[in-house]
Design an enzyme around this catalytic site. Structure first.
Site, PDB file in Angstrom:
ATOM      1  N   LYS A  14       0.832  -1.218   0.000  1.00  0.00           N
ATOM      2  CA  LYS A  14       0.000   0.000   0.000  1.00  0.00           C
ATOM      3  C   LYS A  14       0.863   1.264   0.000  1.00  0.00           C
ATOM      4  CE  LYS A  14      -2.235  -0.866   3.858  1.00  0.00           C
ATOM      5  NZ  LYS A  14      -1.638  -2.127   4.319  1.00  0.00           N
ATOM      6  N   ARG A  73      -9.076   1.185   8.940  1.00  0.00           N
ATOM      7  CA  ARG A  73      -8.671  -0.168   9.296  1.00  0.00           C
ATOM      8  C   ARG A  73      -9.767  -0.892  10.067  1.00  0.00           C
ATOM      9  NH1 ARG A  73      -2.735   0.852   9.203  1.00  0.00           N
ATOM     10  NH2 ARG A  73      -1.618  -1.082   9.493  1.00  0.00           N
ATOM     11  N   ARG A 122      11.588  -6.700   5.000  1.00  0.00           N
ATOM     12  CA  ARG A 122      11.414  -5.307   4.583  1.00  0.00           C
ATOM     13  C   ARG A 122      12.383  -4.372   5.318  1.00  0.00           C
ATOM     14  NH1 ARG A 122       5.496  -2.606   5.023  1.00  0.00           N
ATOM     15  NH2 ARG A 122       5.677  -2.765   7.278  1.00  0.00           N
ATOM     16  N   ARG A 180      11.808  -1.904  10.512  1.00  0.00           N
ATOM     17  CA  ARG A 180      10.812  -1.251  11.375  1.00  0.00           C
ATOM     18  C   ARG A 180      10.687  -2.054  12.659  1.00  0.00           C
ATOM     19  NH1 ARG A 180       5.288   0.308   8.315  1.00  0.00           N
ATOM     20  NH2 ARG A 180       4.410  -0.709  10.131  1.00  0.00           N
ATOM     21  N   ARG A 194       0.063  -8.580  13.727  1.00  0.00           N
ATOM     22  CA  ARG A 194      -0.518  -7.585  12.810  1.00  0.00           C
ATOM     23  C   ARG A 194      -1.370  -8.252  11.739  1.00  0.00           C
ATOM     24  NH1 ARG A 194       4.686  -5.081  11.026  1.00  0.00           N
ATOM     25  NH2 ARG A 194       3.499  -3.851   9.532  1.00  0.00           N
TER      26      ARG A 194
HETATM   27  P1  AMP Z   1       1.252   0.929   9.155  1.00  0.00           P
HETATM   28  O1  AMP Z   1       2.471   1.752   8.898  1.00  0.00           O
HETATM   29  O2  AMP Z   1       0.069   1.370   8.322  1.00  0.00           O
HETATM   30  O3  AMP Z   1       1.508  -0.555   9.031  1.00  0.00           O
HETATM   31  O4  AMP Z   1       0.825   1.197  10.681  1.00  0.00           O
HETATM   32  C1  AMP Z   1       1.688   0.860  11.748  1.00  0.00           C
HETATM   33  C2  AMP Z   1       0.899   0.735  13.035  1.00  0.00           C
HETATM   34  O5  AMP Z   1       0.260   1.993  13.340  1.00  0.00           O
HETATM   35  C3  AMP Z   1      -0.236  -0.278  13.007  1.00  0.00           C
HETATM   36  O6  AMP Z   1       0.210  -1.598  13.288  1.00  0.00           O
HETATM   37  C4  AMP Z   1      -1.147   0.270  14.110  1.00  0.00           C
HETATM   38  O7  AMP Z   1      -0.632  -0.013  15.398  1.00  0.00           O
HETATM   39  C5  AMP Z   1      -1.025   1.771  13.903  1.00  0.00           C
HETATM   40  N1  AMP Z   1      -2.044   2.272  12.934  1.00  0.00           N
HETATM   41  C6  AMP Z   1      -1.825   2.805  11.701  1.00  0.00           C
HETATM   42  N2  AMP Z   1      -2.965   3.140  11.095  1.00  0.00           N
HETATM   43  C7  AMP Z   1      -3.966   2.822  11.962  1.00  0.00           C
HETATM   44  C8  AMP Z   1      -5.383   2.896  11.906  1.00  0.00           C
HETATM   45  N3  AMP Z   1      -6.032   3.365  10.817  1.00  0.00           N
HETATM   46  N4  AMP Z   1      -6.082   2.474  12.999  1.00  0.00           N
HETATM   47  C9  AMP Z   1      -5.459   2.010  14.094  1.00  0.00           C
HETATM   48  N5  AMP Z   1      -4.127   1.879  14.208  1.00  0.00           N
HETATM   49  C10 AMP Z   1      -3.366   2.271  13.148  1.00  0.00           C
END
Ligand code: AMP
Length: 227
Positions: A16, A91, A128, A160, A171
């Site tokens: 994404k 999400r 990654r 990360r 996740r």
């Molecule tokens: P990402 O970079 O999109 O994988 O997000 C990393 C982490 O941020 C996720 O595993 C969640 O803990 C938090 N996070 C990001 N976007 C959301 C969302 N829309 N709702 C809730 N938690 C989020």
């Protein structure tokens, strides 16, 4: 070119972020990544950052209210008026409902699901690397050669903190429970499309572009019939 807003659905590791970067670059609209905003808040030690850190580190979702507030505030900024790409939001179904309300009076919301099977996702997430400076994803994906430094800015590449095995599995399970139902939430809309995310990033980008154009053509045709 008609204006539109885009959300990308898909599991962690589906691509994404990479695809969102391409769309914003090609179309000159902002990318709004809730993950990036939360990581910045953690790094800056803000109140939201302090609250979110433990949750992000465990691979769980930050509360709907907090994330909806972040997006509401971001969409109110001037640069989001003529289109945006959301990455990592919504999400949950509650977030999707809140987004529908925020879309009132805006250009159409195109929804694209990037489909990738689970075994490929795990492999991608565990290999990654991301740039410490600009956050770009680099190399390591699907066995591709890992670059020594960020191709965009020359920054140091790191893993990360939530890309380790136990957090990755958490996740993915959170995704299946809380985020995958969004595909059903959006599937029946004329603005929904799915693309095969196992292809090369270039092929996914081409399919994504075609999906956006087809959706916009479809909406224009419907408008013409109605008027
Ligand atoms: P990402 O970079 O999109 O994988 O997000 C990393 C982490 O941020 C996720 O595993 C969640 O803990 C938090 N996070 C990001 N976007 C959301 C969302 N829309 N709702 C809730 N938690 C989020």
């Amino acid at each position: 070119m008609s204006a539109f807003n885009l959300i990308m659905l898909g599991a962690p590791g589906a691509g994404k972020g990479t695809q969102a970067d391409r769309v914003v670059h090609a179309r000159g609209i902002p990318k709004i990544s809730t993950g990036d905003i939360l990581r910045e808040a953690v790094a800056a030690g803000t109140e939201i950052g302090r609250l979110a850190k433990a949750v992000v580190d465990r691979g769980e979702l930050v509360g709907d209210e907090v994330v909806i507030g972040i997006v509401q505030e971001r969409l109110a900024r001037h640069d989001a008026r003529n289109g945006f790409v959301l990455d990592g939001f919504p999400r949950t179904v509650a977030q999707a409902r809140a987004l529908d309300q925020m879309m009132d009076g805006r250009d159409p919301l195109v929804v694209v699901d990037i489909e990738v099977p689970e075994d490929v996702l795990v492999r991608r997430l565990l290999t990654r690397m991301v740039c410490e400076s600009c956050g770009a994803t680099a190399g390591g994906m699907d066995g591709g050669a890992a670059a020594p430094e960020c191709r965009k800015c020359g920054g140091r590449l790191v893993q990360r903190s939530d890309d380790n095995k136990s957090v990755v599995l958490e996740r993915l399970s959170v995704y299946l429970r809380q985020t995958k139902p969004l595909v059903e939430y959006y599937r029946t809309r004329p603005t929904f499309r799915a693309v095969d995310g196992t292809q090369s990033p270039d092929r996914v980008a081409a399919d994504l572009d075609a999906a956006i154009e087809a959706t916009l053509r479809g909406l224009t045709a419907v408008k013409a019939v109605r008027s």
